[in-house]
Write a protein that holds these residues in place. Structure first.
Motif, mmCIF file in Angstrom:
data_model
loop_
_atom_site.group_PDB
_atom_site.id
_atom_site.type_symbol
_atom_site.label_atom_id
_atom_site.label_comp_id
_atom_site.label_asym_id
_atom_site.label_seq_id
_atom_site.Cartn_x
_atom_site.Cartn_y
_atom_site.Cartn_z
ATOM 1 N N LEU A 100 0.951 -1.282 -0.080
ATOM 2 C CA LEU A 100 -0.093 0.051 -0.100
ATOM 3 C C LEU A 100 0.777 1.268 -0.235
ATOM 4 C CD1 LEU A 100 -2.768 1.264 0.061
ATOM 5 C CD2 LEU A 100 -2.555 1.179 2.628
ATOM 6 N N ILE A 101 1.828 1.292 0.930
ATOM 7 C CA ILE A 101 2.786 2.464 0.964
ATOM 8 C C ILE A 101 3.483 2.592 -0.405
ATOM 9 C CG2 ILE A 101 4.810 3.431 2.170
ATOM 10 C CD1 ILE A 101 3.704 2.088 4.503
ATOM 11 N N GLY A 102 4.265 1.423 -1.008
ATOM 12 C CA GLY A 102 5.058 1.711 -2.137
ATOM 13 C C GLY A 102 4.192 2.039 -3.460
ATOM 14 N N ALA A 103 2.836 1.541 -3.352
ATOM 15 C CA ALA A 103 2.024 1.756 -4.733
ATOM 16 C C ALA A 103 1.892 3.367 -4.479
ATOM 17 C CB ALA A 103 0.672 1.056 -4.429
ATOM 18 N N LYS A 104 1.566 4.070 -3.098
ATOM 19 C CA LYS A 104 1.167 5.481 -3.259
ATOM 20 C C LYS A 104 2.329 6.443 -3.293
ATOM 21 C CE LYS A 104 -3.150 5.038 -2.366
ATOM 22 N NZ LYS A 104 -4.283 5.887 -3.557
ATOM 23 N N VAL A 105 3.710 5.931 -3.022
ATOM 24 C CA VAL A 105 4.687 6.608 -2.850
ATOM 25 C C VAL A 105 5.258 6.659 -4.720
ATOM 26 C CG1 VAL A 105 7.412 6.814 -2.598
ATOM 27 C CG2 VAL A 105 5.581 6.328 -0.850
ATOM 28 N N LEU A 106 5.327 5.558 -5.083
ATOM 29 C CA LEU A 106 5.819 5.605 -6.654
ATOM 30 C C LEU A 106 4.645 6.178 -7.633
ATOM 31 C CD1 LEU A 106 8.016 4.664 -8.255
ATOM 32 C CD2 LEU A 106 6.897 2.536 -8.606
ATOM 33 N N VAL A 107 3.474 6.083 -7.183
ATOM 34 C CA VAL A 107 2.279 6.883 -8.228
ATOM 35 C C VAL A 107 2.458 8.606 -8.158
ATOM 36 C CG1 VAL A 107 0.357 7.140 -6.605
ATOM 37 C CG2 VAL A 107 -0.016 6.635 -8.912
ATOM 38 N N GLY A 108 3.006 8.715 -6.641
ATOM 39 C CA GLY A 108 3.262 10.126 -6.634
ATOM 40 C C GLY A 108 4.526 10.724 -7.542
ATOM 41 N N LEU A 109 5.613 9.934 -7.282
ATOM 42 C CA LEU A 109 6.697 10.384 -8.098
ATOM 43 C C LEU A 109 6.383 9.974 -9.647
ATOM 44 C CD1 LEU A 109 9.385 8.155 -5.993
ATOM 45 C CD2 LEU A 109 8.985 10.482 -5.976
ATOM 46 N N GLN A 110 5.658 9.206 -10.016
ATOM 47 C CA GLN A 110 5.370 8.999 -11.411
ATOM 48 C C GLN A 110 4.556 10.308 -11.954
ATOM 49 O OE1 GLN A 110 6.433 6.784 -13.151
ATOM 50 N NE2 GLN A 110 5.136 6.413 -15.019
ATOM 51 N N HIS A 111 3.965 11.169 -11.065
ATOM 52 C CA HIS A 111 3.152 12.103 -11.663
ATOM 53 C C HIS A 111 3.725 13.477 -11.061
ATOM 54 C CE1 HIS A 111 0.598 9.551 -13.850
ATOM 55 N NE2 HIS A 111 0.350 8.883 -12.889
ATOM 56 N N LEU A 112 4.846 13.664 -10.580
ATOM 57 C CA LEU A 112 5.661 14.869 -9.926
ATOM 58 C C LEU A 112 4.982 16.065 -10.874
ATOM 59 C CD1 LEU A 112 8.928 13.835 -8.617
ATOM 60 C CD2 LEU A 112 6.834 14.593 -7.261
ATOM 61 N N ASP A 113 5.263 15.869 -12.269
ATOM 62 C CA ASP A 113 5.131 16.918 -13.363
ATOM 63 C C ASP A 113 3.573 17.825 -12.841
ATOM 64 O OD1 ASP A 113 4.144 14.740 -14.235
ATOM 65 O OD2 ASP A 113 3.404 15.806 -16.278
ATOM 66 N N LEU A 114 2.598 17.127 -12.258
ATOM 67 C CA LEU A 114 1.347 17.726 -12.088
ATOM 68 C C LEU A 114 1.337 18.461 -11.026
ATOM 69 C CD1 LEU A 114 -1.029 14.664 -13.144
ATOM 70 C CD2 LEU A 114 -0.434 16.509 -14.578
ATOM 71 N N ILE A 115 2.306 18.341 -9.953
ATOM 72 C CA ILE A 115 2.428 19.082 -8.789
ATOM 73 C C ILE A 115 2.123 20.700 -9.175
ATOM 74 C CG2 ILE A 115 3.459 19.873 -6.949
ATOM 75 C CD1 ILE A 115 4.567 16.961 -6.543
ATOM 76 N N TRP A 116 2.947 21.041 -10.393
ATOM 77 C CA TRP A 116 2.972 22.476 -10.640
ATOM 78 C C TRP A 116 2.018 22.877 -11.736
ATOM 79 C CZ3 TRP A 116 7.360 19.246 -10.521
ATOM 80 C CH2 TRP A 116 7.985 18.995 -11.755
ATOM 81 N N GLN A 117 1.851 21.684 -12.537
ATOM 82 C CA GLN A 117 0.854 21.962 -13.761
ATOM 83 C C GLN A 117 -0.422 21.617 -13.369
ATOM 84 O OE1 GLN A 117 1.975 18.949 -16.907
ATOM 85 N NE2 GLN A 117 4.075 19.537 -16.900
ATOM 86 N N ASN A 118 -0.845 20.792 -12.534
ATOM 87 C CA ASN A 118 -2.252 20.753 -12.290
ATOM 88 C C ASN A 118 -2.327 20.060 -10.718
ATOM 89 O OD1 ASN A 118 -5.080 20.174 -12.019
ATOM 90 N ND2 ASN A 118 -5.430 19.773 -14.224
ATOM 91 N N PRO A 119 -2.183 20.928 -9.763
ATOM 92 C CA PRO A 119 -2.242 20.238 -8.383
ATOM 93 C C PRO A 119 -3.391 19.551 -7.829
ATOM 94 C CG PRO A 119 -1.437 22.400 -8.350
ATOM 95 C CD PRO A 119 -2.129 22.255 -9.615
ATOM 96 N N GLN A 120 -4.566 19.977 -8.509
ATOM 97 C CA GLN A 120 -5.725 19.183 -8.004
ATOM 98 C C GLN A 120 -5.918 17.882 -8.763
ATOM 99 O OE1 GLN A 120 -9.109 21.706 -9.398
ATOM 100 N NE2 GLN A 120 -9.258 22.652 -7.267
#
Length: 249
Positions: free
Chosen positions: A59-79
């Motif tokens: 559960l932790i690994g799946a969430k951590v890696l999905v966050g890293l996979q879409h890091l570009d969206l943090i500044w492009q589309n935070p929602q």
């Protein structure tokens, strides 16, 4: 075909991702319990602890890696990033997180022998079932491939013919089962089956993810590919062993 492809139970509309993800967990758990019931090398209480540790790690690994996979969206589309982080998960992240969770749990409870072989076929079958749901979900699942002119390209609803990478993965997993069944007829040590599965699956994911329109911040590769590569390098000794066939007499 219109995506998502919904299923109906009477008047109840069921989303394909929810349906096949639930089926994947159910089938994988049933297969795991059957494998453990046949012949287990550790006590039932220890096996339960290992399974819990693996699930928490996954559960932790799946969430951590999905966050890293879409890091570009943090500044492009935070929602959208927040939505993907809360709703999404990655198989590679779950697999590696589960592996780490199992190893930490084994160290805590004093288990030294390998416990991974019982998980191999449940993981393969569960992943394949889950990928059916990914394919039928379409664009919102974000597991589709880049545009292609090949005749088997699929339009997921945006007018672009894309690589059906979900189907590629299902076909690979079927081939992987056949190969591992063949490999089991020959000599291998306890724990090798899991290492064979891990190295082969992660190698496939490293390659197939070049066909996905993901964010590639790590030397031209995505976070999933980077994590897969690190794990492959860690288990590099198993790569040559996979194809060393020694008949059992």
């Amino acid at each position: 075909m219109n995506f998502p492809v919904y299923f109906w139970l009477g008047s109840l509309q069921i989303h394909p991702h929810i349906l096949f993800e639930s089926l994947a967990y159910t089938v994988a758990l049933r297969l795991l319990l059957r494998n453990v019931g046949k012949k287990d090398l550790i006590a039932p209480s220890q096996r339960s602890s290992v399974m819990v540790g693996g699930m928490v790690g996954a559960l932790i690994g799946a969430k951590v890696l999905v966050g890293l996979q879409h890091l570009d969206l943090i500044w492009q589309n935070p929602q959208e990033f927040l939505f993907i982080f809360l709703q999404g998960k990655t198989v590679v992240g779950a697999l590696l997180g589960g592996l780490i969770g199992v190893e930490i749990t084994k160290k805590i409870i004093g288990v030294r022998q390998s416990t991974g072989d019982a998980f191999v076929y449940p993981l393969i079958v569960g992943t394949a079932v889950g990928r059916i749901g990914c394919f039928l979900t379409g664009l919102s699942d974000r597991t589709y491939g880049v545009a292609t002119t090949l005749p088997w390209g699929v339009d997921f609803g945006d007018g672009i013919s894309r690589h059906p990478t979900q189907l590629y993965e299902i076909m690979f997993l079927i081939c992987l089962i056949v190969f591992l069944q063949f490999r089991r007829r020959y000599r291998y040590e306890n724990g090798d089956l899991f290492k064979f599965y891990l190295v082969l699956y992660l190698s496939f994911r490293f390659l197939i993810d070049f066909l996905k329109p993901d964010f590639h911040p790590f030397l031209g590769i995505s976070a999933i590919q980077f994590a897969a590569l690190l794990a492959i390098l860690y288990y590099h000794r198993s790569i040559t062993k996979i194809f060393q066939i020694k008949k059992v007499y």
